[in-house]
Design a protein around this motif. Sequence first.
Motif, short mmCIF file in Angstrom:
data_model
loop_
_atom_site.label_atom_id
_atom_site.label_comp_id
_atom_site.label_asym_id
_atom_site.label_seq_id
_atom_site.Cartn_x
_atom_site.Cartn_y
_atom_site.Cartn_z
N ASP A 226 0.83 -1.20 0.00
CA ASP A 226 0.00 0.00 0.00
C ASP A 226 0.86 1.25 0.00
OD1 ASP A 226 -2.18 -1.61 0.06
OD2 ASP A 226 -2.60 -1.35 2.21
N CYS A 227 2.11 1.09 0.46
CA CYS A 227 3.01 2.26 0.62
C CYS A 227 3.39 2.87 -0.73
CB CYS A 227 4.32 1.84 1.28
SG CYS A 227 4.13 1.15 2.91
N THR A 228 3.60 4.18 -0.69
CA THR A 228 4.30 4.83 -1.81
C THR A 228 5.78 4.62 -1.54
OG1 THR A 228 2.61 6.45 -2.29
CG2 THR A 228 4.86 7.07 -2.83
N VAL A 229 6.51 4.17 -2.56
CA VAL A 229 7.95 3.94 -2.37
C VAL A 229 8.75 4.92 -3.21
CG1 VAL A 229 9.83 2.25 -2.49
CG2 VAL A 229 7.51 1.48 -1.92
N TYR A 230 9.67 5.62 -2.55
CA TYR A 230 10.63 6.47 -3.24
C TYR A 230 11.97 5.74 -3.23
CZ TYR A 230 7.19 10.10 -2.07
OH TYR A 230 6.04 10.83 -1.93
N ALA A 231 12.45 5.35 -4.39
CA ALA A 231 13.77 4.71 -4.47
C ALA A 231 14.76 5.77 -4.92
CB ALA A 231 13.73 3.56 -5.46
N VAL A 232 15.62 6.19 -4.01
CA VAL A 232 16.48 7.33 -4.29
C VAL A 232 17.96 6.92 -4.39
CG1 VAL A 232 17.08 9.69 -3.63
CG2 VAL A 232 14.86 8.76 -2.98
N GLY A 233 18.54 7.16 -5.56
CA GLY A 233 19.99 7.03 -5.71
C GLY A 233 20.55 8.39 -5.34
N THR A 234 21.24 8.47 -4.20
CA THR A 234 21.66 9.79 -3.71
C THR A 234 23.08 10.14 -4.16
OG1 THR A 234 22.51 8.85 -1.64
CG2 THR A 234 20.22 9.61 -1.64
N VAL A 235 23.36 11.44 -4.16
CA VAL A 235 24.71 11.93 -4.51
C VAL A 235 25.43 12.37 -3.24
CG1 VAL A 235 24.08 12.66 -6.85
CG2 VAL A 235 23.82 14.28 -4.95
N GLN A 236 26.76 12.41 -3.34
CA GLN A 236 27.62 13.03 -2.33
C GLN A 236 27.44 12.53 -0.89
OE1 GLN A 236 28.23 17.28 -2.80
NE2 GLN A 236 27.31 17.23 -4.83
N GLU A 237 27.19 11.23 -0.75
CA GLU A 237 27.08 10.67 0.61
C GLU A 237 28.42 10.69 1.32
OE1 GLU A 237 26.98 7.32 3.66
OE2 GLU A 237 28.37 7.71 2.03
N GLU A 238 29.48 10.39 0.55
CA GLU A 238 30.79 10.22 1.17
C GLU A 238 31.38 11.50 1.73
OE1 GLU A 238 31.94 7.46 1.88
OE2 GLU A 238 31.19 5.98 0.47
N VAL A 239 30.78 12.63 1.42
CA VAL A 239 31.30 13.89 1.97
C VAL A 239 30.26 14.57 2.87
CG1 VAL A 239 33.02 14.36 0.17
CG2 VAL A 239 30.65 15.06 -0.20
N GLY A 240 29.34 13.77 3.42
CA GLY A 240 28.39 14.33 4.38
C GLY A 240 26.93 14.17 4.00
N CYS A 241 26.61 13.09 3.28
CA CYS A 241 25.21 12.73 2.99
C CYS A 241 24.41 13.91 2.44
CB CYS A 241 24.54 12.19 4.24
SG CYS A 241 25.44 10.85 5.02
N ARG A 242 25.02 14.64 1.50
CA ARG A 242 24.39 15.87 1.02
C ARG A 242 23.15 15.61 0.17
NH1 ARG A 242 30.19 18.74 -0.42
NH2 ARG A 242 30.99 18.59 1.69
N GLY A 243 23.21 14.60 -0.71
CA GLY A 243 22.06 14.29 -1.57
C GLY A 243 20.86 13.80 -0.76
N ALA A 244 21.12 13.04 0.29
CA ALA A 244 20.02 12.53 1.12
C ALA A 244 19.34 13.69 1.84
CB ALA A 244 20.56 11.53 2.13
N THR A 245 20.12 14.69 2.22
CA THR A 245 19.57 15.84 2.95
C THR A 245 18.52 16.54 2.08
OG1 THR A 245 21.76 16.12 3.93
CG2 THR A 245 20.22 17.95 4.20
N THR A 246 18.88 16.82 0.82
CA THR A 246 17.96 17.59 -0.02
C THR A 246 16.81 16.72 -0.54
OG1 THR A 246 19.31 17.19 -1.97
CG2 THR A 246 19.74 19.20 -0.75
N SER A 247 17.10 15.46 -0.87
CA SER A 247 16.01 14.63 -1.43
C SER A 247 14.97 14.32 -0.36
CB SER A 247 16.55 13.35 -2.07
OG SER A 247 17.36 12.65 -1.17
N ALA A 248 15.41 14.08 0.87
CA ALA A 248 14.44 13.80 1.95
C ALA A 248 13.59 15.03 2.21
CB ALA A 248 15.17 13.38 3.21
N TYR A 249 14.20 16.21 2.14
CA TYR A 249 13.43 17.45 2.33
C TYR A 249 12.36 17.56 1.25
CZ TYR A 249 12.21 22.30 3.06
OH TYR A 249 11.50 23.45 3.30
N GLY A 250 12.76 17.27 0.00
CA GLY A 250 11.82 17.41 -1.12
C GLY A 250 10.71 16.38 -1.10
N LEU A 251 11.04 15.15 -0.69
CA LEU A 251 10.05 14.07 -0.78
C LEU A 251 9.16 14.01 0.46
CD1 LEU A 251 12.42 11.35 -2.28
CD2 LEU A 251 10.51 12.46 -3.46
N CYS A 252 9.72 14.42 1.59
CA CYS A 252 8.97 14.44 2.85
C CYS A 252 8.36 13.06 3.17
CB CYS A 252 7.88 15.50 2.72
SG CYS A 252 7.14 15.95 4.26
N PRO A 253 9.20 12.02 3.28
CA PRO A 253 8.66 10.68 3.53
C PRO A 253 8.22 10.47 4.99
CG PRO A 253 11.07 10.63 3.56
CD PRO A 253 10.67 12.05 3.26
#
Length: 377
Positions: A226-253
């Motif tokens: 039933d869940c909506t699934v967001y499968a996110v390939g993130t950028v720049q994790e190795e220098v401080g999880c930068r892609g996850a920060t912005t994508s999570a903000y945008g998707l609001c899971p």
Amino acid sequence: MSFFLWTVRTYRNCLIRIVTTLNVLLEELFMTFVEILEKLSNVCGVTGREDEVRELMSKFLKPYVDEVKEDNLGNVIGIREGKKNAPKVMLAGHMDEIGLLVKTISKEGFLQFMKLGGIDDRVLLAQKVMVCTEKGPLHGIVGSKPPHIQKEDERKRITPYDELFIDVGAGNAEEAKRMGVRIGDPVEFDVKFAKISKNIVIGKAFDDRAGCAIMIETLKRLEKTDCTVYAVGTVQEEVGCRGATTSAYGLCPDVGIALDVTIAGDTPGIKEVDAPVKLGKGPSISIADSLLITHPKILRMLIETAEENKIPYQLEVGLPGGTDAGRISLAREGVPSGTLSIPTRYIHSPTSLMSLADAENVTRLTVAAIQKIPKHF
Ligand code: ZN
């Protein structure tokens, strides 16, 4: 050419094009997990330069989601729509890998570099590398001084990375530039994927192409949810999880799960207390790391799911470092999050080693957890 011949040739060419396209599509649809991991592992995706991985991820995600999009920072997001009021789950696998960037080109044609991500200087010396230039990849080696001419103290000390250089075989700076080298070009380790036994694979950038491949496999197997699934390939994790920060903000899971690798500490010289997770003993469920104390509801849900489905698992506490889950958990008003990891030997070195049985169990646990989430959230 007669009109008849022209028509026959045009139809034949069209048919060939259709068959070729269908072939490519079918090939991608029937690729196994190992084949997908191999493709992802072999491409260059040094932090901040994830283009090649992003292209593959979009292609592999497409058949299993309703929409694939890319956000401002370059994260690739596959969206599988669920029921209207059901929880929205964000899966994250980071596309970037540790690597180097060309910093300067000496007048003799050698390349000095900076490091991106946590790289131990000791593993750099004498490595084969690929400089990813606009004209295409260039072979190179990180130069080293033969032992014959090393002084006693040189043999004992670790050469810091800023005393090392990459040799692409250029005679001088002009030649290096003619070959395509530019300041800022990403440099990856020159390592190719291999299956070395029935269950063991080695290769480059399993951190975190293994997580990316598991994310694709999860969507492939996830039939009913039933869940909506967001499968996110993130950028720049190795220098401080930068892609996850912005994508999570945008998707609001409502829930976040990072799929990543963790240290398999079962090799000689590592104490159990420093790295208790072992290869082949199943997914690691992180309880706490430097960026995240796993939300109790997530932790309980993951453990229950593993036990109900008889999936082996290992618990991990206090590993220095963190994953995208840490940043997802801090998005907006906060997102209950956790990390599922594949035990992997020799991470943050040129070549890593992992077990396909562990990858399979991480996939099974991720699929089962997504199906269970509506009961818990
Ligand atoms: Zn990672």
